[in-house]
Scaffold this active site. Sequence first.
Site, PDB file in Angstrom:
ATOM      1  CG  HIS A  67       1.809   2.461  -8.634  1.00  8.80           C
ATOM      2  ND1 HIS A  67       2.248   2.931  -8.140  1.00  8.80           N
ATOM      3  CD2 HIS A  67      -0.123   2.617  -8.542  1.00  8.80           C
ATOM      4  CE1 HIS A  67       1.799   3.697  -7.387  1.00  8.80           C
ATOM      5  NE2 HIS A  67       0.032   3.409  -7.085  1.00  8.80           N
ATOM      6  CD  GLN A 101      -2.901  -3.261  -5.754  1.00  8.49           C
ATOM      7  OE1 GLN A 101      -3.795  -4.257  -5.489  1.00  8.49           O
ATOM      8  NE2 GLN A 101      -3.017  -2.353  -5.507  1.00  8.49           N
ATOM      9  CB  CYS A 128      -0.411   5.793  -9.680  1.00  7.23           C
ATOM     10  SG  CYS A 128      -0.904   6.330  -8.317  1.00  7.23           S
ATOM     11  CE  LYS A 133      -1.672  -0.430  -2.723  1.00  4.38           C
ATOM     12  NZ  LYS A 133      -2.637   0.644  -2.723  1.00  4.38           N
ATOM     13  CG  ASP A 140       4.811  -2.800  -6.895  1.00  2.09           C
ATOM     14  OD1 ASP A 140       4.555  -2.918  -6.232  1.00  2.09           O
ATOM     15  OD2 ASP A 140       4.430  -1.999  -8.217  1.00  2.09           O
TER      16      ASP A 140
HETATM   17  N1  PMP Z   1       2.036  -0.716  -6.225  1.00  2.00           N
HETATM   18  C1  PMP Z   1       1.108  -1.034  -6.839  1.00  2.00           C
HETATM   19  C2  PMP Z   1       0.931  -2.038  -8.012  1.00  2.00           C
HETATM   20  C3  PMP Z   1      -0.123  -0.019  -6.225  1.00  2.00           C
HETATM   21  O1  PMP Z   1      -1.189  -0.334  -6.613  1.00  2.00           O
HETATM   22  C4  PMP Z   1       0.377   1.215  -6.033  1.00  2.00           C
HETATM   23  C5  PMP Z   1      -0.959   1.775  -4.730  1.00  2.00           C
HETATM   24  N2  PMP Z   1      -1.437   2.173  -5.152  1.00  2.00           N
HETATM   25  C6  PMP Z   1       1.527   1.395  -5.287  1.00  2.00           C
HETATM   26  C7  PMP Z   1       2.782   0.269  -5.858  1.00  2.00           C
HETATM   27  C8  PMP Z   1       2.080   2.041  -4.167  1.00  2.00           C
HETATM   28  O2  PMP Z   1       1.675   1.942  -2.877  1.00  2.00           O
HETATM   29  P1  PMP Z   1       1.596   2.823  -1.827  1.00  2.00           P
HETATM   30  O3  PMP Z   1       0.873   4.215  -2.376  1.00  2.00           O
HETATM   31  O4  PMP Z   1       1.117   1.797  -0.693  1.00  2.00           O
HETATM   32  O5  PMP Z   1       3.296   2.979  -1.733  1.00  2.00           O
END
Ligand code: PMP
Length: 408
Positions: free
Chosen positions: A122, A202, A363, A225, A199
């Site tokens: 991401h 998910q 993203c 999430k 990270d």
């Molecule tokens: N890493 C992953 C794999 C994600 O799916 C996301 C959120 N889409 C993020 C990081 C970033 O999370 P946040 O926007 O809550 O900081």
Amino acid sequence: MYDVLKVRRDFPILEREVNGRRLIYLDSAATSQKPRRVLRTLTEYYERHNANIHRGVHRLAEEATGLYEEARRKVARFIGAPDARGLVFTRGTTEGINLVAHAWARKFLREGDEVVLTVSEHHSNLVPWQLAARDTGARLRFVPIREDGTLDMEAAERIIGPRTRLVGCVHASNVLGTVNPVGRLAELAHESGALMLVDGAQSAPHLPVDVNALGCDFFAASGHKMLGPTGVGFLWARPELLEEMDPFLGGGEMIREVHLERSTWNEIPHKFEAGTMNIAQAIGLGAAVDYLNTLGMENVREHERRLGEYARRRLSEIEGLTVYGPAEGRTGVVAFNVPGVHPHDLSQLLDQEGIAIRSGHHCCQPLMRHLRVVATARASLYLYNTEEEVDALVGAISRAREFFGAPA
Ligand code: PMP
């Protein structure tokens, strides 16, 4: 026995209608819905306990501090961290990774050092490292993925080496639905004297997580999430690392002693929690963790694994549709493309039937390039979704194909 219909009754929003249809919410990878228990905790906090924490000695300040620190212990236990001093509340995964990319990387990375990431990260686990590399002279290297979306571990073994200082990897992909072997990557990192950052945006909401069993050094995730409120997440780090890292943000609360020209730092984790934190949200995240524990993360994982595989299979039956990621062992994230239908148009059409999915690059622009697409549609399932909802999605996609005159 996991009773999804009973679980659904805990989520008031699932009763609402969109465009005259019962909402089918398939966008939990973007943000999850919240159970009553979390909503009640937030209201009760503001109605009965609201005060700033750690500073006051009056009753409400003590209650709020107690609830906040209890939430920290709950979240730490939830990810198998025995020592809550390693648990820093953040705004979310993005802030957690940026914290490491500043407070650790700016202090310890040198020219010629390498940070190893994967092509499926991401942006929040890419851009902070690009900035850190620019400032320190370190170099970024990338582990590729195989055709089926799984990590190329042979390449990882070649790439991770004596120059590696940190390996960063998404635990569960927000596009491919893969669960990456981060435990094995941590072994490779440690054999080279490097640290491992996971990270967990998910994974923490969907899989049982044990940071000790994974052997990682940093683990970042987002509360919103995993059934919690927006505005809060966490970074877990081995306490010794937090001790030796520089502070991230400076200000109130993170200090021990302040002089005009210099300051000393508060003990961990407070050294990393400058200013007034998202107190209610952190306490709400504690309630979300209680709720997840009541369901049992093994049960949640099993429900989503079956549903994710079902969704992948049902979607693959649609003529010409491409589903990304592996057939088995996946999470409930299913990205796909329907030939002749742009993902944005598809989402809009599905919205007319009350079905919420995501479309775009999620993203993950480098991953999109790797897949040779500009965007995908994505259905992401969670503990409250059902096979009937997947069937409704499949039916609506078939109608959308006809609407756009896609080849039969
Ligand atoms: N890493 C992953 C794999 C994600 O799916 C996301 C959120 N889409 C993020 C990081 C970033 O999370 P946040 O926007 O809550 O900081």
